[in-house]
Scaffold this motif. Sequence first.
Motif, mmCIF file in Angstrom:
data_model
loop_
_atom_site.group_PDB
_atom_site.id
_atom_site.type_symbol
_atom_site.label_atom_id
_atom_site.label_comp_id
_atom_site.label_asym_id
_atom_site.label_seq_id
_atom_site.Cartn_x
_atom_site.Cartn_y
_atom_site.Cartn_z
ATOM 1 N N UNK A 52 0.838 -1.243 0.130
ATOM 2 C CA UNK A 52 0.083 0.096 -0.015
ATOM 3 C C UNK A 52 0.875 1.290 0.003
ATOM 4 N N UNK A 53 0.478 2.229 -0.913
ATOM 5 C CA UNK A 53 1.214 3.292 -0.884
ATOM 6 C C UNK A 53 0.495 4.424 -0.203
ATOM 7 N N UNK A 54 0.982 5.629 0.301
ATOM 8 C CA UNK A 54 0.473 6.680 1.132
ATOM 9 C C UNK A 54 0.976 7.931 0.772
ATOM 10 N N UNK A 55 0.292 8.802 0.484
ATOM 11 C CA UNK A 55 0.610 10.403 0.504
ATOM 12 C C UNK A 55 1.635 10.757 1.253
ATOM 13 N N UNK A 56 2.717 11.633 0.865
ATOM 14 C CA UNK A 56 3.553 12.020 1.785
ATOM 15 C C UNK A 56 3.479 12.400 2.971
ATOM 16 N N UNK A 57 2.274 13.558 2.978
ATOM 17 C CA UNK A 57 2.135 14.253 4.121
ATOM 18 C C UNK A 57 1.279 13.457 5.235
ATOM 19 N N UNK A 58 1.130 12.064 4.926
ATOM 20 C CA UNK A 58 0.332 11.217 5.953
ATOM 21 C C UNK A 58 1.449 10.169 6.099
ATOM 22 N N UNK A 59 2.534 10.089 5.600
ATOM 23 C CA UNK A 59 3.636 8.819 5.619
ATOM 24 C C UNK A 59 4.617 9.166 6.767
#
Length: 206
Positions: A52-59
């Motif tokens: 699963x990938x996640x947008x940077x600001x929430x990673x």
Amino acid sequence: MKTICVLITLTLVGCISIKTEYQPINYYRLTQKPIALKNIETLPGTLLIRPVSIDGEFDSDKLLISTSESQLHPYNYNRWATEVSELATNFIVNRYANYNAFSGGVVGSHSLSGADYILEIRITEMTAHNSEVQSRDSNYVQLTMTASLIQLNLQKGAKSLLMQKTYSNITSRGDNLVASIPMAYSTAFSTLCDEMLVDITRHVKQ
């Protein structure tokens, strides 16, 4: 004499060890909620779930609180047990395996099994919201993710997109304490995974 006294004082100060109290770090994980779907038919083939990938600001390994529309505040002493991507991927693999969703199994990217279907997921929103008001509706988490289901034809070396859809969920927390955040996320992930599985079943059977 004064010089000797100063030197002795400095020596004693240098030997004194001042203990600093460190705040302990709390680590959290996602937990499966009870299986809610009934009469889910086992589909033929094998489903591969990519990381699963996640947008940077929430990673972040830290739990995040939304303090405004444009600001996120990290809890430095409250963290996920491992990367969010790994937590989310393992959660989905385990949940669909518990449902016995595919006859060939549900596997992660480390598996050497050939896949008939690939599920790609991207988390685009993963924030907790706090309020001074002790109300379930005022304290909640928001989870949004986009899923793409791809069918592989190994004989023809072709692939086709069966489904692409965005799922969103807002789950109330019992209070505004940090410990209620992972519990609410566990509910949100369980709910969205079940919604996705219903759509996956429908598109595979078409």
